[in-house]
Design a protein around this motif. Sequence first.
Motif, PDB file in Angstrom:
ATOM      1  N   PRO A 152       0.829  -1.209   0.000  1.00 36.30           N
ATOM      2  CA  PRO A 152       0.000   0.000   0.000  1.00 36.30           C
ATOM      3  C   PRO A 152       0.861   1.255   0.000  1.00 36.30           C
ATOM      4  CG  PRO A 152       0.078  -0.971   2.192  1.00 36.30           C
ATOM      5  CD  PRO A 152       0.755  -1.944   1.271  1.00 36.30           C
ATOM      6  N   ASN A 153       0.495   2.208  -0.797  1.00 36.63           N
ATOM      7  CA  ASN A 153       1.170   3.501  -0.829  1.00 36.63           C
ATOM      8  C   ASN A 153       0.166   4.539  -0.349  1.00 36.63           C
ATOM      9  OD1 ASN A 153       2.359   5.968  -1.428  1.00 36.63           O
ATOM     10  ND2 ASN A 153       3.210   5.297  -3.374  1.00 36.63           N
ATOM     11  N   GLY A 170      -2.293   1.522   4.071  1.00 31.49           N
ATOM     12  CA  GLY A 170      -2.356   2.780   3.349  1.00 31.49           C
ATOM     13  C   GLY A 170      -3.333   3.803   3.900  1.00 31.49           C
ATOM     14  N   SER A 171      -4.056   3.464   4.967  1.00 34.15           N
ATOM     15  CA  SER A 171      -5.028   4.395   5.539  1.00 34.15           C
ATOM     16  C   SER A 171      -4.634   4.776   6.963  1.00 34.15           C
ATOM     17  CB  SER A 171      -6.427   3.764   5.565  1.00 34.15           C
ATOM     18  OG  SER A 171      -6.867   3.484   4.247  1.00 34.15           O
ATOM     19  N   LEU A 172      -4.873   6.035   7.311  1.00 32.36           N
ATOM     20  CA  LEU A 172      -4.560   6.511   8.646  1.00 32.36           C
ATOM     21  C   LEU A 172      -5.353   5.710   9.668  1.00 32.36           C
ATOM     22  CD1 LEU A 172      -2.898   8.819  10.030  1.00 32.36           C
ATOM     23  CD2 LEU A 172      -5.043  10.108  10.095  1.00 32.36           C
ATOM     24  N   ASP A 173      -4.653   5.102  10.634  1.00 30.88           N
ATOM     25  CA  ASP A 173      -5.305   4.260  11.639  1.00 30.88           C
ATOM     26  C   ASP A 173      -5.784   5.128  12.803  1.00 30.88           C
ATOM     27  OD1 ASP A 173      -6.134   2.294  13.380  1.00 30.88           O
ATOM     28  OD2 ASP A 173      -4.435   0.976  12.997  1.00 30.88           O
ATOM     29  N   SER A 174      -6.926   5.745  12.618  1.00 30.01           N
ATOM     30  CA  SER A 174      -7.457   6.683  13.612  1.00 30.01           C
ATOM     31  C   SER A 174      -7.770   6.007  14.941  1.00 30.01           C
ATOM     32  CB  SER A 174      -8.723   7.356  13.068  1.00 30.01           C
ATOM     33  OG  SER A 174      -8.441   8.069  11.887  1.00 30.01           O
ATOM     34  N   SER A 226       9.728   1.209   2.557  1.00 27.34           N
ATOM     35  CA  SER A 226      10.063   2.399   3.317  1.00 27.34           C
ATOM     36  C   SER A 226       8.819   3.014   3.941  1.00 27.34           C
ATOM     37  CB  SER A 226      10.731   3.416   2.385  1.00 27.34           C
ATOM     38  OG  SER A 226      10.803   4.686   2.985  1.00 27.34           O
ATOM     39  N   THR A 227       8.999   3.688   5.075  1.00 26.71           N
ATOM     40  CA  THR A 227       7.873   4.380   5.701  1.00 26.71           C
ATOM     41  C   THR A 227       7.379   5.530   4.824  1.00 26.71           C
ATOM     42  OG1 THR A 227       9.425   5.772   6.952  1.00 26.71           O
ATOM     43  CG2 THR A 227       8.576   3.800   8.043  1.00 26.71           C
ATOM     44  N   GLU A 228       8.210   5.967   3.873  1.00 32.24           N
ATOM     45  CA  GLU A 228       7.767   6.994   2.929  1.00 32.24           C
ATOM     46  C   GLU A 228       6.659   6.460   2.029  1.00 32.24           C
ATOM     47  OE1 GLU A 228      10.815   9.251   0.855  1.00 32.24           O
ATOM     48  OE2 GLU A 228      12.289   8.573   2.317  1.00 32.24           O
ATOM     49  N   ILE A 229       6.586   5.130   1.926  1.00 37.33           N
ATOM     50  CA  ILE A 229       5.541   4.486   1.134  1.00 37.33           C
ATOM     51  C   ILE A 229       4.375   4.068   2.023  1.00 37.33           C
ATOM     52  CG2 ILE A 229       4.996   2.539  -0.380  1.00 37.33           C
ATOM     53  CD1 ILE A 229       6.880   4.632  -1.588  1.00 37.33           C
ATOM     54  N   MET A 243      -3.419   3.599  -6.826  1.00 38.03           N
ATOM     55  CA  MET A 243      -2.415   3.128  -7.767  1.00 38.03           C
ATOM     56  C   MET A 243      -1.647   1.928  -7.195  1.00 38.03           C
ATOM     57  SD  MET A 243       0.591   5.437  -9.484  1.00 38.03           S
ATOM     58  CE  MET A 243      -0.641   6.678  -9.897  1.00 38.03           C
ATOM     59  N   LYS A 244      -1.463   0.910  -8.017  1.00 36.51           N
ATOM     60  CA  LYS A 244      -0.712  -0.264  -7.567  1.00 36.51           C
ATOM     61  C   LYS A 244       0.766   0.075  -7.420  1.00 36.51           C
ATOM     62  CE  LYS A 244      -3.789  -3.764  -9.529  1.00 36.51           C
ATOM     63  NZ  LYS A 244      -3.909  -4.916 -10.445  1.00 36.51           N
TER      64      LYS A 244
END
Length: 229
Positions: free
Chosen positions: A70-71, A100-104, A88-91, A77-78
């Motif tokens: 997940p980016n 890829g989603s903010l874990d609220s 990387s954490t940048e991805i 986008m795949k």
Amino acid sequence: MSQLKRKRPDSNSVADSLSEHERVVYDAIRSKQEMGISQRDLKREINLLDKLASKSLKSLQDKNLVRLVPNFQSKGMKHYIAAEFKPSTEITGGAWYTDGSLDSDFIGVLKATCLKFVPNLKVATLEGFVEAVKKSRVSQVELSKKQIEELVESLVCDNELMKVNSTGIGEFASIPVGKVCYKRIDKGNRVSGAMASIPCGVCPQISICTPDGIVSPKTCVYYNTWLDF
């Protein structure tokens, strides 16, 4: 420090028996190491027909040589990475993101843990928060001091805590003079409304967020949602 997770070399590995097209695709992905590459950029780089590229990608995935990751910056986008590398954490977005989603929910639990550590109008240091989160065991992965600082700073943005410097006297007696500390804000003095939910405080990309950069308030779905609020 590189985030490579190298596998032991194996002259008889699956990678040695790739077709010509699979080799082109695999080498292109592998060359990006922990950053990986989007499907769009990959197709531009390898200059293969879409049908051949797609067939090679599927084959490489079936052989466990590449995988989708997940980016968080490009959800639709795949994004591919060679199986031997840790993305990387940048991805991935780091600890605050899941698939890829903010874990609220996770962030909310950690924030609550930090607030429980500070009795109303008392003082706490960053090191105290780090120890409190560690002892609580609410996280299955060990969070760094930097990550805890992001949480605490988000509570400052939420108007739950205020940042102060120790005076070395009174309630600061056990804390060196000048050291940054945090105090709980009296509920009667808090600001309510949209400012209490700004997402920037826990964003792992805040240090590289600029108006015209790759990471930007203009393209951030969380920031734009907050503005709509």
